[in-house]
Scaffold this active site. Structure first.
Site, mmCIF file in Angstrom:
data_model
loop_
_atom_site.group_PDB
_atom_site.id
_atom_site.type_symbol
_atom_site.label_atom_id
_atom_site.label_comp_id
_atom_site.label_asym_id
_atom_site.label_seq_id
_atom_site.Cartn_x
_atom_site.Cartn_y
_atom_site.Cartn_z
ATOM 1 N N PRO A 80 3.592 6.259 -11.591
ATOM 2 C CG PRO A 80 4.662 8.331 -11.899
ATOM 3 C CD PRO A 80 3.360 7.718 -11.460
ATOM 4 N N GLY A 81 5.617 5.459 -9.860
ATOM 5 C CA GLY A 81 6.559 4.842 -8.916
ATOM 6 C C GLY A 81 7.020 5.720 -7.770
ATOM 7 C CB ALA A 82 6.139 9.139 -6.641
ATOM 8 C CD1 TRP A 83 2.794 7.840 -3.311
ATOM 9 C CD2 TRP A 83 1.551 6.303 -2.260
ATOM 10 N NE1 TRP A 83 1.720 8.480 -2.749
ATOM 11 C CE2 TRP A 83 0.939 7.575 -2.105
ATOM 12 C CE3 TRP A 83 0.937 5.187 -1.696
ATOM 13 C CZ2 TRP A 83 -0.251 7.742 -1.382
ATOM 14 C CZ3 TRP A 83 -0.258 5.359 -0.976
ATOM 15 C CH2 TRP A 83 -0.830 6.623 -0.818
ATOM 16 C CG ASP A 109 -0.302 1.169 -12.293
ATOM 17 O OD1 ASP A 109 -0.344 2.010 -11.365
ATOM 18 O OD2 ASP A 109 -0.986 1.287 -13.338
ATOM 19 C CG ASP A 126 -7.567 -5.395 -12.650
ATOM 20 O OD1 ASP A 126 -7.569 -4.946 -11.486
ATOM 21 O OD2 ASP A 126 -8.555 -5.326 -13.408
ATOM 22 C CB VAL A 127 -4.978 -4.228 -7.765
ATOM 23 C CG1 VAL A 127 -5.339 -4.491 -6.324
ATOM 24 C CG2 VAL A 127 -3.593 -3.605 -7.851
ATOM 25 C CG ASP A 151 -1.859 7.511 -4.737
ATOM 26 O OD1 ASP A 151 -2.834 8.074 -4.224
ATOM 27 O OD2 ASP A 151 -0.983 8.121 -5.378
ATOM 28 C CE LYS A 191 -5.903 8.464 -5.559
ATOM 29 N NZ LYS A 191 -4.907 9.201 -6.352
HETATM 30 N N1 SAM Z 1 1.099 6.332 -6.219
HETATM 31 C C1 SAM Z 1 1.574 6.510 -7.594
HETATM 32 C C2 SAM Z 1 2.886 7.230 -7.531
HETATM 33 O O1 SAM Z 1 3.179 7.830 -6.490
HETATM 34 O O2 SAM Z 1 3.650 7.189 -8.504
HETATM 35 C C3 SAM Z 1 0.558 7.256 -8.426
HETATM 36 C C4 SAM Z 1 -0.679 6.424 -8.678
HETATM 37 S S1 SAM Z 1 -1.761 7.069 -9.920
HETATM 38 C C5 SAM Z 1 -2.532 8.388 -9.077
HETATM 39 C C6 SAM Z 1 -3.047 5.859 -9.966
HETATM 40 C C7 SAM Z 1 -2.668 4.567 -10.634
HETATM 41 O O3 SAM Z 1 -3.656 3.579 -10.341
HETATM 42 C C8 SAM Z 1 -2.588 4.634 -12.152
HETATM 43 O O4 SAM Z 1 -1.284 4.415 -12.587
HETATM 44 C C9 SAM Z 1 -3.535 3.513 -12.623
HETATM 45 O O5 SAM Z 1 -3.063 2.804 -13.741
HETATM 46 C C10 SAM Z 1 -3.592 2.630 -11.388
HETATM 47 N N2 SAM Z 1 -4.750 1.726 -11.352
HETATM 48 C C11 SAM Z 1 -6.063 2.044 -11.485
HETATM 49 N N3 SAM Z 1 -6.830 0.922 -11.418
HETATM 50 C C12 SAM Z 1 -5.981 -0.124 -11.229
HETATM 51 C C13 SAM Z 1 -6.163 -1.536 -11.104
HETATM 52 N N4 SAM Z 1 -7.408 -2.093 -11.132
HETATM 53 N N5 SAM Z 1 -5.070 -2.320 -10.950
HETATM 54 C C14 SAM Z 1 -3.841 -1.754 -10.917
HETATM 55 N N6 SAM Z 1 -3.594 -0.425 -11.018
HETATM 56 C C15 SAM Z 1 -4.657 0.387 -11.184
#
Ligand code: SAM
Length: 240
Positions: A80-83, A109, A126-127, A151, A191
């Site tokens: 949700p945007g903490a990093w 994301d 999608d990354v 992350d 991660k």
């Molecule tokens: N670092 C974030 C923070 O501090 O708010 C928390 C990240 S959360 C643990 C993992 C995120 O990875 C999820 O929101 C998920 O939607 C995203 N994610 C997973 N696969 C992805 C992809 N292929 N492309 C973009 N985002 C992806």
């Protein structure tokens, strides 16, 4: 006054959580109780971070000094945007410190991310998608980044090996992204969940970076397989 407000908010949310607890399944109850007891959850409320993961990045950045004022940072899996909140503070992308250079933060994301001053979010992206890379390049000053943070985590299936493999695949895709946007000398922090392919991932990172280390921040739960690779000093030239 502000502290009193926060204490009341915490007490209020604890009471609400206790009421909710009664209507939950066993697993949900355990999760809620863990949240209530977790000092990082409390600290994230008190310091207005969107989630506790902020403290993992704060800790790693305090130790390894990844994020400098003026730097350009790509935050993969940013919701949700903490990093991104931490990155904004550290690279001064909102211009909060007028005496320091102003950096850039772009978050990506699959999910929607609420607005945050000092960031540009690419939501519902999608990354691993080349179209996302093309969009990202347009947002980076000089079309280059100093650091890629990830992350990212796929939705957990509950099958440990399968989840491990899917996350390693996502991490490997970051090497392609690095090829396109990371400046020589740049850093990648990602991660992963520990498992059989971790060594393979480390080897791949070592081919492109001078130094690769494994980090388990204190804020990462002890019972979690979560670890981070910090790959420093990118060697490859950017393809143009
Ligand atoms: N670092 C974030 C923070 O501090 O708010 C928390 C990240 S959360 C643990 C993992 C995120 O990875 C999820 O929101 C998920 O939607 C995203 N994610 C997973 N696969 C992805 C992809 N292929 N492309 C973009 N985002 C992806």
């Amino acid at each position: 006054m502000w502290r009193l407000f926060l204490q009341r908010r915490l007490v209020h949310s604890s009471c609400c959580a206790m009421k909710k607890l009664k209507s939950k399944t066993g697993a949900e109850q355990r999760w809620l109780l863990r949240q209530l007891k977790d000092p990082y959850v409390k600290a994230s409320h008190a310091q207005s971070y969107r989630c506790r993961s902020a403290f993992k990045l704060l800790e790693m950045d305090d130790k390894f000094r990844l994020l400098q004022p003026g730097h350009t940072v790509v935050d993969c899996g940013a919701a949700p945007g903490a990093w991104s909140q931490v990155a904004v503070q550290r690279v001064n992308s909102s211009g909060a410190d007028p005496d320091s250079p102003r950096g850039t933060v772009v978050g990506i994301d699959l999910l929607n991310i609420p607005r945050l001053d000092g960031t540009h979010f690419l939501c519902s992206r999608d990354v691993t998608d080349p179209a996302t890379h093309a969009e990202l390049l347009e947002l980076l000053p000089d079309r280059r980044a100093h650091a890629i943070l990830s992350d990212m985590a796929p939705n957990a299936s509950g099958f440990r090996d399968m989840d491990h493999e899917r996350l390693v695949t996502l991490c490997l895709s970051l090497l392609k992204l690095a090829d396109e946007v990371l400046r020589p000398g740049g850093d990648l922090l990602c991660k992963y969940w520990d498992g059989i392919l971790a060594r393979k991932l480390q080897e791949e990172l070592s081919k492109a970076f001078d130094n690769v280390r494994i980090i388990k921040p204190n804020a990462s739960r002890k019972d979690s397989a979560e670890l981070y690779f910090l790959a420093r000093t990118y060697r490859k030239a950017i393809k143009r």
